[in-house]
Design a protein around this motif. Structure first.
Motif, PDB file in Angstrom:
ATOM      1  N   GLY A  36       0.844  -1.339   0.378  1.00 33.09           N
ATOM      2  CA  GLY A  36      -0.062  -0.032   0.003  1.00 33.09           C
ATOM      3  C   GLY A  36       0.829   1.181   0.004  1.00 33.09           C
ATOM      4  O   GLY A  36       2.280   1.280  -0.188  1.00 33.09           O
ATOM      5  N   ALA A  41       2.036   8.155   1.280  1.00 36.46           N
ATOM      6  CA  ALA A  41       1.095   8.329   0.849  1.00 36.46           C
ATOM      7  C   ALA A  41       0.216   9.161   1.239  1.00 36.46           C
ATOM      8  O   ALA A  41      -0.165  10.563   0.800  1.00 36.46           O
ATOM      9  CB  ALA A  41      -0.234   7.112   0.008  1.00 36.46           C
ATOM     10  N   ARG A  45      -0.591  13.447   0.356  1.00 39.46           N
ATOM     11  CA  ARG A  45      -1.687  14.473   0.532  1.00 39.46           C
ATOM     12  C   ARG A  45      -1.529  15.347   1.401  1.00 39.46           C
ATOM     13  O   ARG A  45      -2.640  16.740   0.943  1.00 39.46           O
ATOM     14  CB  ARG A  45      -2.746  13.394   1.441  1.00 39.46           C
ATOM     15  N   HIS A  59       0.031  11.246  -8.598  1.00 33.47           N
ATOM     16  CA  HIS A  59      -0.020  10.043  -8.941  1.00 33.47           C
ATOM     17  C   HIS A  59       1.222   9.098  -8.490  1.00 33.47           C
ATOM     18  O   HIS A  59       1.176   8.356  -8.092  1.00 33.47           O
ATOM     19  CB  HIS A  59      -1.033   9.829  -9.658  1.00 33.47           C
ATOM     20  N   CYS A  62       2.591   9.313  -5.431  1.00 30.75           N
ATOM     21  CA  CYS A  62       2.021   7.497  -4.424  1.00 30.75           C
ATOM     22  C   CYS A  62       2.590   6.354  -5.088  1.00 30.75           C
ATOM     23  O   CYS A  62       2.842   5.336  -4.363  1.00 30.75           O
ATOM     24  CB  CYS A  62       0.686   8.205  -5.171  1.00 30.75           C
ATOM     25  N   TRP A 117      -7.352  10.415  -6.665  1.00 33.15           N
ATOM     26  CA  TRP A 117      -7.170   9.128  -5.479  1.00 33.15           C
ATOM     27  C   TRP A 117      -8.340   8.753  -5.449  1.00 33.15           C
ATOM     28  O   TRP A 117      -8.430   7.414  -4.196  1.00 33.15           O
ATOM     29  CB  TRP A 117      -7.588  10.685  -4.005  1.00 33.15           C
ATOM     30  N   THR A 119      -8.427   5.929  -7.408  1.00 33.96           N
ATOM     31  CA  THR A 119      -7.358   4.917  -8.081  1.00 33.96           C
ATOM     32  C   THR A 119      -6.659   4.485  -6.774  1.00 33.96           C
ATOM     33  O   THR A 119      -5.406   5.561  -7.108  1.00 33.96           O
ATOM     34  CB  THR A 119      -6.955   5.097  -9.534  1.00 33.96           C
ATOM     35  N   THR A 120      -6.057   3.499  -5.957  1.00 33.18           N
ATOM     36  CA  THR A 120      -5.073   3.523  -5.062  1.00 33.18           C
ATOM     37  C   THR A 120      -4.549   2.470  -5.431  1.00 33.18           C
ATOM     38  O   THR A 120      -4.952   1.693  -6.282  1.00 33.18           O
ATOM     39  CB  THR A 120      -5.253   3.259  -2.853  1.00 33.18           C
ATOM     40  N   SER A 121      -4.028   2.455  -3.712  1.00 37.98           N
ATOM     41  CA  SER A 121      -2.964   0.395  -4.214  1.00 37.98           C
ATOM     42  C   SER A 121      -3.955  -0.346  -4.327  1.00 37.98           C
ATOM     43  O   SER A 121      -3.194  -1.842  -5.370  1.00 37.98           O
ATOM     44  CB  SER A 121      -2.427   0.194  -3.118  1.00 37.98           C
ATOM     45  N   ASP A 161     -10.579   0.861  -2.492  1.00 41.97           N
ATOM     46  CA  ASP A 161     -11.112   2.346  -2.235  1.00 41.97           C
ATOM     47  C   ASP A 161     -12.329   2.517  -4.205  1.00 41.97           C
ATOM     48  O   ASP A 161     -13.074   1.271  -3.729  1.00 41.97           O
ATOM     49  CB  ASP A 161     -10.046   2.544  -4.005  1.00 41.97           C
TER      50      ASP A 161
END
Length: 196
Positions: A36, A41, A45, A59, A62, A117, A119-121, A161
């Protein structure tokens, strides 16, 4: 091949070492770990709020946050193999190792559907599972997870997410969510499911 996404929220939790150790002991040649972003990350933010740069920059930062967590994981368990491409992942598995994905290859110079945001891990783990034609995607969270809850409910409550559901909707692999306390269940899955 199984993809195991370990939430960044475990980056300060003693359970992380146990997860990594168990995956290494029983998952050699079969497991790819997706890190993650964690507080790496979270820092992105904060910088975005402070400097008001766009989501494309966030992105890319991250992805580097995930890379830092991957390196942390290998620091905790040096036997893990860092792998930044499909070729390196498959090579590590052929050698009987456990790979940790370093997703820097997803850095972008122009925005696309992943540079936000939503779309995360979690979603990136689903995308990798599709790319690798994985048999199973296991997503490990630090919070309690109701395994019987629909994915839409888990997304609405922020456990996964917002884009994850669409990425796995037509997946040809099994998707399971685990709490950090479900190490024994994960081990049972790896020991009892035959390799295809």
């Amino acid at each position: 091949m199984w993809v195991v996404k370990i939430g960044g929220s475990l980056s300060h939790d003693p359970a992380l070492r146990e997860w990594l150790t168990q995956l290494w002991e029983v998952g050699g040649g079969r497991v790819v770990i997706v890190p993650g972003g964690g507080d790496f990350a979270d820092a992105v933010r904060q910088y975005q709020i402070e400097w008001r740069f766009d989501d494309l920059a966030a992105h890319n930062m991250c992805l580097l946050a995930m890379a830092q967590y991957a390196i942390l994981m290998q620091g905790v368990l040096p036997e893990l193999v860092l792998a930044s491409s499909e070729e390196r992942i498959r090579g590590a598995l052929r050698d009987g190792q456990v790979a940790v994905w370093v997703p820097t290859g997803l850095m972008r110079v122009t925005p696309d559907s992943t540079t936000n945001w939503d779309t995360t891990s979690d979603s990136l783990a689903a995308m990798l599972s599709t790319t690798l034609n994985a048999e199973r995607l296991m997503v490990v969270k630090s919070c309690p997870v109701d395994a019987s809850a629909p994915l839409e409910t888990l997304a609405a409550s922020g456990v996964i997410d917002a884009r994850f559901v669409s990425h796995v909707k037509d997946a040809n692999y099994v998707v399971e969510l685990f709490s950090k306390d479900d190490i024994g269940l994960m081990r049972d899955r790896l020991l009892n499911v035959p390799v295809v």
